[in-house]
Write a protein that holds these residues in place. Structure first.
Motif, PDB file in Angstrom:
ATOM      1  N   UNK A 201       0.812  -1.212   0.000  1.00  0.00           N
ATOM      2  CA  UNK A 201       0.000   0.000   0.000  1.00  0.00           C
ATOM      3  C   UNK A 201       0.851   1.271   0.000  1.00  0.00           C
ATOM      4  N   UNK A 202       2.112   1.149  -0.438  1.00  0.00           N
ATOM      5  CA  UNK A 202       3.013   2.293  -0.432  1.00  0.00           C
ATOM      6  C   UNK A 202       3.241   2.903  -1.797  1.00  0.00           C
ATOM      7  N   UNK A 203       2.309   2.695  -2.738  1.00  0.00           N
ATOM      8  CA  UNK A 203       2.395   3.168  -4.121  1.00  0.00           C
ATOM      9  C   UNK A 203       3.372   2.302  -4.911  1.00  0.00           C
ATOM     10  N   UNK A 204       2.894   1.739  -6.016  1.00  0.00           N
ATOM     11  CA  UNK A 204       3.719   0.905  -6.888  1.00  0.00           C
ATOM     12  C   UNK A 204       4.231   1.722  -8.066  1.00  0.00           C
ATOM     13  N   UNK A 205       5.304   1.229  -8.697  1.00  0.00           N
ATOM     14  CA  UNK A 205       5.875   1.953  -9.822  1.00  0.00           C
ATOM     15  C   UNK A 205       6.454   1.040 -10.878  1.00  0.00           C
ATOM     16  N   UNK A 206       6.572   1.583 -12.093  1.00  0.00           N
ATOM     17  CA  UNK A 206       7.174   0.859 -13.209  1.00  0.00           C
ATOM     18  C   UNK A 206       7.614   1.877 -14.255  1.00  0.00           C
ATOM     19  N   UNK A 207       8.394   1.415 -15.209  1.00  0.00           N
ATOM     20  CA  UNK A 207       8.759   2.228 -16.365  1.00  0.00           C
ATOM     21  C   UNK A 207       8.426   1.463 -17.639  1.00  0.00           C
ATOM     22  N   UNK A 208       8.350   2.195 -18.733  1.00  0.00           N
ATOM     23  CA  UNK A 208       8.207   1.576 -20.051  1.00  0.00           C
ATOM     24  C   UNK A 208       8.842   2.497 -21.073  1.00  0.00           C
ATOM     25  N   UNK A 227      14.063  -9.771  -3.043  1.00  0.00           N
ATOM     26  CA  UNK A 227      13.857 -11.101  -2.449  1.00  0.00           C
ATOM     27  C   UNK A 227      12.590 -11.769  -2.964  1.00  0.00           C
ATOM     28  N   UNK A 228      11.502 -11.020  -3.046  1.00  0.00           N
ATOM     29  CA  UNK A 228      10.219 -11.624  -3.388  1.00  0.00           C
ATOM     30  C   UNK A 228       9.847 -11.487  -4.855  1.00  0.00           C
ATOM     31  N   UNK A 229      10.435 -10.509  -5.549  1.00  0.00           N
ATOM     32  CA  UNK A 229      10.066 -10.243  -6.926  1.00  0.00           C
ATOM     33  C   UNK A 229       8.759  -9.485  -7.067  1.00  0.00           C
ATOM     34  N   UNK A 230       8.139  -9.134  -5.933  1.00  0.00           N
ATOM     35  CA  UNK A 230       6.857  -8.431  -5.941  1.00  0.00           C
ATOM     36  C   UNK A 230       7.082  -6.922  -6.006  1.00  0.00           C
ATOM     37  N   UNK A 231       6.160  -6.225  -6.630  1.00  0.00           N
ATOM     38  CA  UNK A 231       6.194  -4.774  -6.737  1.00  0.00           C
ATOM     39  C   UNK A 231       6.458  -4.141  -5.370  1.00  0.00           C
ATOM     40  N   UNK A 232       7.481  -3.289  -5.307  1.00  0.00           N
ATOM     41  CA  UNK A 232       7.853  -2.707  -4.010  1.00  0.00           C
ATOM     42  C   UNK A 232       7.302  -1.298  -3.863  1.00  0.00           C
ATOM     43  N   UNK A 233       7.187  -0.782  -2.625  1.00  0.00           N
ATOM     44  CA  UNK A 233       6.656   0.559  -2.395  1.00  0.00           C
ATOM     45  C   UNK A 233       7.566   1.648  -2.956  1.00  0.00           C
ATOM     46  N   UNK A 234       6.942   2.690  -3.496  1.00  0.00           N
ATOM     47  CA  UNK A 234       7.658   3.866  -3.954  1.00  0.00           C
ATOM     48  C   UNK A 234       7.875   4.862  -2.810  1.00  0.00           C
ATOM     49  N   UNK A 235       7.173   4.640  -1.705  1.00  0.00           N
ATOM     50  CA  UNK A 235       7.396   5.381  -0.456  1.00  0.00           C
ATOM     51  C   UNK A 235       7.834   4.347   0.578  1.00  0.00           C
ATOM     52  N   UNK A 236       9.113   3.972   0.591  1.00  0.00           N
ATOM     53  CA  UNK A 236       9.550   2.812   1.382  1.00  0.00           C
ATOM     54  C   UNK A 236       9.556   2.995   2.885  1.00  0.00           C
ATOM     55  N   UNK A 237       9.681   4.258   3.377  1.00  0.00           N
ATOM     56  CA  UNK A 237       9.795   4.459   4.822  1.00  0.00           C
ATOM     57  C   UNK A 237       8.863   5.565   5.295  1.00  0.00           C
ATOM     58  N   UNK A 238       7.540   5.309   5.264  1.00  0.00           N
ATOM     59  CA  UNK A 238       6.614   6.329   5.776  1.00  0.00           C
ATOM     60  C   UNK A 238       6.757   6.484   7.288  1.00  0.00           C
ATOM     61  N   UNK A 282      18.378   7.830  -8.160  1.00  0.00           N
ATOM     62  CA  UNK A 282      19.341   6.810  -7.748  1.00  0.00           C
ATOM     63  C   UNK A 282      18.687   5.708  -6.934  1.00  0.00           C
ATOM     64  N   UNK A 283      17.776   6.086  -6.057  1.00  0.00           N
ATOM     65  CA  UNK A 283      17.107   5.101  -5.201  1.00  0.00           C
ATOM     66  C   UNK A 283      15.813   4.573  -5.808  1.00  0.00           C
ATOM     67  N   UNK A 284      15.350   5.211  -6.867  1.00  0.00           N
ATOM     68  CA  UNK A 284      14.092   4.827  -7.536  1.00  0.00           C
ATOM     69  C   UNK A 284      12.934   4.786  -6.549  1.00  0.00           C
ATOM     70  N   UNK A 285      12.745   5.909  -5.859  1.00  0.00           N
ATOM     71  CA  UNK A 285      11.621   6.041  -4.937  1.00  0.00           C
ATOM     72  C   UNK A 285      11.336   7.526  -4.728  1.00  0.00           C
ATOM     73  N   UNK A 286      10.174   7.814  -4.142  1.00  0.00           N
ATOM     74  CA  UNK A 286       9.823   9.195  -3.814  1.00  0.00           C
ATOM     75  C   UNK A 286      10.312   9.539  -2.409  1.00  0.00           C
ATOM     76  N   UNK A 287      10.718  10.804  -2.254  1.00  0.00           N
ATOM     77  CA  UNK A 287      11.148  11.305  -0.952  1.00  0.00           C
ATOM     78  C   UNK A 287      10.399  12.594  -0.638  1.00  0.00           C
ATOM     79  N   UNK A 288       9.687  12.656   0.485  1.00  0.00           N
ATOM     80  CA  UNK A 288       8.973  13.876   0.857  1.00  0.00           C
ATOM     81  C   UNK A 288       9.942  15.037   1.055  1.00  0.00           C
TER      82      UNK A 288
END
Length: 470
Positions: A201-208, A227-238, A282-288
Motif C-alpha cells: 500500500x506504499x504506491x507501486x511503480x514501473x517504467x516503459x 527477495x520476493x520479486x513483488x512490486x515494491x513501495x515507492x514510499x519505502x519508509x513512511x 538513484x534510489x528509484x523512490x519518492x522522498x517527501x
C-alpha cells in the motif's frame, strides 16, 4: 488512491481493511466464421477449442467478452479476444454460448437471446464478430495476471515482452504516468499479490519505453523487491502505517524533476500526513520534501500539464477541470501562497444529444494537436448504466473552457471504471488513448470479473468518429 476522487480511496481502503497480428473482418453478417484447424498449443497440444471474438468494424480481438453456456460455465476473452475452451462433456457436440460485453451488442434471436451455437472440437477455432456500440474501442488489459492466458493455451501469438505475472502483480488501483528523462514512469495505488489478500500500500511503480506502440502493448518494467520479486513501495519508509496515495504527478524544472503530492491515510476518511515528494533517481523512490496541513486538500491534484510557463492542475473535487496553476519549480510548489486559482472548480457538462447534465467524477484535460483543441476525457458520476463507469468526451478552444457539451464514448454495465485519464504521449494523429481502473466495488455488482477485476484497461478513440461531432 488518487484524491480527491472518492472512488479510489474507497477501493483502496476496502482492500486495506482485508479484503499481435489481427485478421481484419468488416461489419455485416454472418457473425460467425467457419471453424478451421489451428496450430497445436505448445502447452497442451491440440486439447483446446479456440473462440476468438473480434470487433465487427475493425477485426481486432475484443477483450472482456463473456461467453456463457446453458450450465452457466463462464469464459472471459483475454486481451487478444481469445477463449481457450475445454470441457470433456461438451466437446464434439453443439453448445450454446451466450455473449455479452460492456459497450458491445450481439444480435438477438427470436426469443431475445444473444449468443451463438458452436461445436467445440480440439485443435479447431471459430471467429465471432461482435458489433460495437461504444465510440471508443477496448484494446487490452494493461496490468494483472494472465493478460494473454488463452492465447498461450491455444498456441496463438501474443505481444513480445508481456509476462503473465509481471512483478507478481494481481491487481492495481488508479494510474498516473509521466514522460520523464526518456522513459514513461507509471505509478499505482494499492497493489494485490498472489500469495495473500493484502498486498502493498506504499504506491507501486514501473517504467516503459515511450516507443511502445499502444495499439500493441505497454511493456511495464516494475520496481520490485529483490527477495520476493513483488512490486515494491515507492514510499519505502513512511512515518507511520497506512496506505500512501499520490496525485498531481508532474515533470518540472525543464524536465529535471519528477514530483507528486502524497497523502498517508490512517483510515478511509482520515489523512494523517500530506505533502510534496520528489523522485530520487538513484534510489528509484519518492522522498517527501515538504509537508502541508493534512486536514486540507492537496494544493494541486489530478493529471497536470505544462502550458505557457505554468503547471496547471485540478483542485478539491473539481477534476478534470484545470482550475489551479503554479510555477513549475520546487521552490514554488513548496509554498502554498504560489498556487493561483484561474477558474471555479465547477464543471457543468451536458449530454450533447439530450441536454441532460453529466456530473463529473475525475478525468483529464490535454491539448490535442490533431483536433487543435483541448480534449477532456471525463468520468460520469451516477450514470445510467453504472455508478462510476461511463466515460465522456468534450473539447474546447481554451483549457479553462467553456466546457459545455459532451458525448458518451464508453459504458460499463453495472461495473466501475474510475480514475480515467488520457495518455497524451501516445497520441497518434486521429487516435487518443485512455485507461481507467475496472472493478465492481461501487457498482453494486457482487460478481467480480476474473482476472480483469481491479486492473487497468486501455481504450482507443478515433477522433474522426462522426458521432463525436454532435
Amino acid at each position: 488512491m488518487i484524491p480527491p476522487v472518492e472512488a479510489a480511496g474507497l477501493e483502496s481502503a476496502s482492500r486495506y481493511k482485508g479484503r499481435s497480428g489481427h485478421t481484419k473482418f468488416m461489419g455485416g453478417t454472418p457473425f460467425v466464421a467457419e471453424e478451421r484447424g489451428s496450430p497445436a498449443s505448445p502447452l497442451q497440444p491440440g486439447r483446446h477449442f479456440g473462440v476468438r471474438v473480434v470487433d465487427a468494424a475493425t477485426g481486432r480481438g475484443v477483450p472482456l467478452v463473456e461467453l456463457r453456456t446453458t450450465s452457466d460455465l463462464r469464459f472471459i476473452t483475454d486481451s487478444a479476444g481469445w477463449v481457450a475452451f475445454y470441457e470433456p462433456g461438451l466437446m464434439d457436440s453443439k453448445v450454446w454460448f451466450g455473449i455479452k460485453s460492456h459497450g458491445y451488442d450481439y444480435p438477438k434471436d427470436g426469443f431475445g437471446y444473444q449468443g451463438v451455437v458452436l461445436t467445440p472440437k480440439a485443435g479447431t477455432t471459430a471467429i465471432v464478430k461482435l458489433p460495437r456500440k461504444n465510440l471508443a474501442e477496448r484494446l487490452y488489459r494493461v496490468t494483472g495476471e494472465g493478460i494473454y492466458r488463452d492465447s498461450l493455451l491455444l498456441g496463438k501469438p501474443a505481444p513480445a515482452g508481456i509476462a503473465q505475472l509481471n512483478g507478481r502483480v494481481m491487481g492495481q488501483d488508479s494510474m498516473l504516468a509521466a514522460l520523464y528523462k526518456n522513459k514513461l514512469y507509471w505509478f499505482w495505488g494499492d497493489t494485490a499479490r498472489p500469495e495473500y489478500p493484502l498486498g502493498q500500500f506504499g504506491t507501486s511503480g514501473a517504467t516503459s519505453s515511450p516507443k511502445d506502440n499502444p495499439d500493441e502493448a505497454i511493456r511495464l518494467r516494475y520496481f520490485t523487491d529483490e527477495k520476493t520479486g513483488f512490486s515494491r513501495p515507492m514510499f519505502p519508509k513512511p512515518k507511520g502505517s497506512g496506505p500512501v496515495w499520490i496525485t498531481g504527478l508532474a515533470v518540472i524544472e525543464g524536465g529535471e524533476k519528477l514530483v507528486c503530492f502524497y497523502s498517508r491515510m490512517k483510515d478511509l476518511g482520515t489523512c494523517v500526513e500530506r505533502g510534496l515528494a520528489v523522485f530520487n533517481d538513484a534510489k528509484a523512490c519518492f522522498e517527501p520534501i515538504a509537508e502541508f496541513d493534512p486536514t486540507k486538500p492537496e494544493p494541486l491534484t489530478g493529471h497536470p500539464f505544462l502550458h505557457d510557463g505554468w503547471l496547471y492542475g485540478t483542485y478539491d473535487g473539481g477534476a478534470p477541470l484545470p482550475c489551479i496553476r503554479v510555477k513549475p519549480t520546487l521552490a514554488a510548489l513548496k509554498n502554498l501562497k504560489n498556487y493561483v486559482q484561474v477558474a471555479e472548480p465547477t464543471l457543468r457538462l451536458k449530454d450533447a444529444l439530450t441536454g441532460a447534465p453529466v456530473q463529473n467524477h475525475g478525468g483529464s484535460v490535454f491539448w490535442n494537436a490533431y483536433r487543435q483543441r483541448w480534449v477532456m476525457i471525463v468520468l460520469q458520476k451516477f450514470g445510467k448504466s453504472s455508478n462510476v463507469g461511463e466515460v465522456w468526451y468534450a473539447e474546447a478552444k481554451a483549457h479553462t473552457g467553456p466546457w459545455e457539451r459532451a458525448v458518451q464514448i464508453v459504458t460499463h454495465d453495472k461495473m466501475d471504471f474510475y480514475n480515467v485519464t488520457q495518455h497524451p504521449y501516445f497520441d497518434r494523429g486521429r487516435f487518443v488513448y485512455f485507461e481507467g481502473t475496472y472493478v465492481n466495488t461501487f457498482s453494486g455488482n457482487p460478481d467480480p470479473t476474473p482476472r480483469y477485476n481491479y486492473n487497468q484497461i486501455l481504450y482507443r478513440l478515433d477522433l474522426e468518429e462522426k458521432r463525436l461531432r454532435v
